[in-house]
Design a protein around this motif. Structure first.
Motif, PDB file in Angstrom:
ATOM      1  N   ARG A  98       3.532   9.669  -6.705  1.00 43.49           N
ATOM      2  CA  ARG A  98       2.777   8.439  -6.428  1.00 43.49           C
ATOM      3  C   ARG A  98       2.741   7.525  -7.646  1.00 43.49           C
ATOM      4  O   ARG A  98       3.040   6.321  -7.554  1.00 43.49           O
ATOM      5  CB  ARG A  98       1.359   8.804  -5.991  1.00 43.49           C
ATOM      6  CG  ARG A  98       0.504   7.587  -5.614  1.00 43.49           C
ATOM      7  CD  ARG A  98      -0.848   8.025  -5.063  1.00 43.49           C
ATOM      8  NE  ARG A  98      -1.647   8.743  -6.036  1.00 43.49           N
ATOM      9  CZ  ARG A  98      -1.954  10.040  -5.951  1.00 43.49           C
ATOM     10  NH1 ARG A  98      -1.503  10.764  -4.944  1.00 43.49           N
ATOM     11  NH2 ARG A  98      -2.695  10.624  -6.872  1.00 43.49           N
ATOM     12  N   TYR A 128      -8.758   2.016   4.250  1.00 50.09           N
ATOM     13  CA  TYR A 128      -8.372   0.830   3.490  1.00 50.09           C
ATOM     14  C   TYR A 128      -8.089  -0.343   4.430  1.00 50.09           C
ATOM     15  O   TYR A 128      -8.542  -1.474   4.194  1.00 50.09           O
ATOM     16  CB  TYR A 128      -7.142   1.124   2.627  1.00 50.09           C
ATOM     17  CG  TYR A 128      -6.687  -0.072   1.828  1.00 50.09           C
ATOM     18  CD1 TYR A 128      -7.203  -0.319   0.563  1.00 50.09           C
ATOM     19  CD2 TYR A 128      -5.753  -0.969   2.351  1.00 50.09           C
ATOM     20  CE1 TYR A 128      -6.812  -1.437  -0.170  1.00 50.09           C
ATOM     21  CE2 TYR A 128      -5.350  -2.086   1.632  1.00 50.09           C
ATOM     22  CZ  TYR A 128      -5.882  -2.315   0.371  1.00 50.09           C
ATOM     23  OH  TYR A 128      -5.489  -3.428  -0.335  1.00 50.09           O
ATOM     24  N   GLU A 134      -7.499   7.893   3.850  1.00 58.40           N
ATOM     25  CA  GLU A 134      -7.754   6.775   2.934  1.00 58.40           C
ATOM     26  C   GLU A 134      -7.057   5.506   3.421  1.00 58.40           C
ATOM     27  O   GLU A 134      -7.585   4.398   3.272  1.00 58.40           O
ATOM     28  CB  GLU A 134      -7.270   7.113   1.530  1.00 58.40           C
ATOM     29  CG  GLU A 134      -8.176   8.060   0.756  1.00 58.40           C
ATOM     30  CD  GLU A 134      -7.735   8.200  -0.701  1.00 58.40           C
ATOM     31  OE1 GLU A 134      -6.831   7.442  -1.120  1.00 58.40           O
ATOM     32  OE2 GLU A 134      -8.292   9.054  -1.399  1.00 58.40           O
ATOM     33  N   THR A 135      -5.867   5.669   3.987  1.00 63.05           N
ATOM     34  CA  THR A 135      -5.104   4.522   4.476  1.00 63.05           C
ATOM     35  C   THR A 135      -5.830   3.819   5.621  1.00 63.05           C
ATOM     36  O   THR A 135      -5.952   2.590   5.643  1.00 63.05           O
ATOM     37  CB  THR A 135      -3.709   4.974   4.931  1.00 63.05           C
ATOM     38  OG1 THR A 135      -3.089   5.711   3.878  1.00 63.05           O
ATOM     39  CG2 THR A 135      -2.844   3.788   5.298  1.00 63.05           C
ATOM     40  N   VAL A 167       0.871  -1.164   0.000  1.00 61.10           N
ATOM     41  CA  VAL A 167       0.000   0.000   0.000  1.00 61.10           C
ATOM     42  C   VAL A 167       0.914   1.220   0.000  1.00 61.10           C
ATOM     43  O   VAL A 167       1.701   1.437   0.925  1.00 61.10           O
ATOM     44  CB  VAL A 167      -0.943   0.019   1.220  1.00 61.10           C
ATOM     45  CG1 VAL A 167      -1.604   1.393   1.359  1.00 61.10           C
ATOM     46  CG2 VAL A 167      -2.018  -1.052   1.072  1.00 61.10           C
ATOM     47  N   LEU A 219      -2.720   5.096  -2.610  1.00 66.15           N
ATOM     48  CA  LEU A 219      -3.665   5.945  -1.884  1.00 66.15           C
ATOM     49  C   LEU A 219      -3.076   7.353  -1.756  1.00 66.15           C
ATOM     50  O   LEU A 219      -1.870   7.550  -1.935  1.00 66.15           O
ATOM     51  CB  LEU A 219      -3.945   5.363  -0.492  1.00 66.15           C
ATOM     52  CG  LEU A 219      -4.426   3.910  -0.459  1.00 66.15           C
ATOM     53  CD1 LEU A 219      -4.572   3.437   0.986  1.00 66.15           C
ATOM     54  CD2 LEU A 219      -5.739   3.749  -1.217  1.00 66.15           C
ATOM     55  N   THR A 220      -3.945   8.322  -1.408  1.00 67.85           N
ATOM     56  CA  THR A 220      -3.511   9.722  -1.458  1.00 67.85           C
ATOM     57  C   THR A 220      -3.311  10.386  -0.097  1.00 67.85           C
ATOM     58  O   THR A 220      -2.718  11.460  -0.041  1.00 67.85           O
ATOM     59  CB  THR A 220      -4.526  10.562  -2.250  1.00 67.85           C
ATOM     60  OG1 THR A 220      -5.794  10.537  -1.575  1.00 67.85           O
ATOM     61  CG2 THR A 220      -4.708  10.015  -3.653  1.00 67.85           C
ATOM     62  N   VAL A 261       1.253   5.255  -0.091  1.00 70.90           N
ATOM     63  CA  VAL A 261       0.490   6.445   0.275  1.00 70.90           C
ATOM     64  C   VAL A 261       1.336   7.685   0.008  1.00 70.90           C
ATOM     65  O   VAL A 261       2.389   7.876   0.620  1.00 70.90           O
ATOM     66  CB  VAL A 261       0.060   6.413   1.760  1.00 70.90           C
ATOM     67  CG1 VAL A 261      -0.940   7.537   2.039  1.00 70.90           C
ATOM     68  CG2 VAL A 261      -0.540   5.056   2.124  1.00 70.90           C
TER      69      VAL A 261
END
Length: 251
Positions: free
Chosen positions: A141, A167, A163-164, A132, A158-159, A134
């Motif tokens: 990214r 997730y 969001e992390t 993942v 992910l941004t 980020v």
């Protein structure tokens, strides 16, 4: 499409071609650019033409329509780089941005050209586990995700920290979390501490990326607990070091 920010120490990576363009210095309407490329790719100043015959011989081995397309793309890159330089000298950064986007698109098409990407001789690359990734900066990214995918890594991009956290709540934990520390919406340190306090990083190797020291975020390296990560990678990130670390972590 990649968008040029034109800051010193920025870089643009074309992983299929193995080419990285470094913006060494942007100052007073001028830009100093460095280019990294594999040894088999020759990099010449525009006044040097000693390898033109060798290039022509290699190009002539390709089908005519493929040669024509490659020549057109190289022509656009050559003219575009000259125009970009002149626009920077003339202090016209917005026009230079538009030209550089066109250069990037031409390089991207070359990057995707099958004739320039022979099949792998040693079979598929080893999968180094799921990551993942980020990072709030879209250029960084997508470029880093591309590098990792080319090395056989499954990447979820992910941004931000929010969001992390979402997730990890809704999906199985990945083998690795590679997270930037400074992000505008829930920074990396906050996300790490939140996930660790919930026990959601127990089976995940955590790699942090930052331009400052771990102490600035109250993070330790190589320890246990809610304030620790397994590795700390300073910016600018060396992708080779990261890939080596991923391979070691998989064992």
């Amino acid at each position: 499409m990649l968008v040029l920010s034109r800051r010193s120490k920025d870089k643009v990576v074309f992983p299929q071609l193995g080419i990285t363009i470094h913006f060494i210095r942007v100052q007073s309407g001028q830009v100093k650019i460095g280019i990294d490329a594999p040894r088999e790719i020759k990099i010449l100043r525009d006044e040097l033409h000693t390898d033109e015959a060798a290039f022509e011989r290699q190009l002539n081995l390709l089908p005519r329509d493929v040669r024509h397309g490659i020549r057109n793309e190289l022509h656009q890159v050559s003219v575009g780089l000259h125009l970009f330089k002149e626009l920077m000298i003339a202090s016209l950064p917005e026009e230079a941005d538009e030209v550089f986007v066109q250069i990037q698109e031409a390089l991207g098409r070359l990057d995707a050209e099958e004739a320039l990407n022979p099949p792998l001789k040693n079979g598929p690359k080893k999968n180094n586990g799921s990551v993942v990734l980020v990072e709030d900066q879209p250029n960084e990214r997508e470029m880093l995700a591309s590098v990792l995918r080319l090395k056989g890594v499954d990447v979820v991009a992910l941004t931000n920290g929010t969001e992390t956290i979402d997730y990890f709540r809704d999906n199985p934990a990945p083998r690795h979390l590679l997270i930037d520390m400074q992000m505008p919406e829930c920074d990396g340190a906050t996300a790490i501490k939140t996930l660790q306090s919930q026990g959601q990083l127990d089976s995940t190797t955590v790699f942090a990326v930052s331009g400052v020291s771990p102490e600035a975020y109250g993070i330790s390296v190589g320890g246990d607990g809610v304030d620790s990560v397994d590795r700390w990678f300073p910016k600018p990130l060396n992708p080779t070091n990261l890939i080596d670390a991923l391979t070691i972590a998989v064992g």
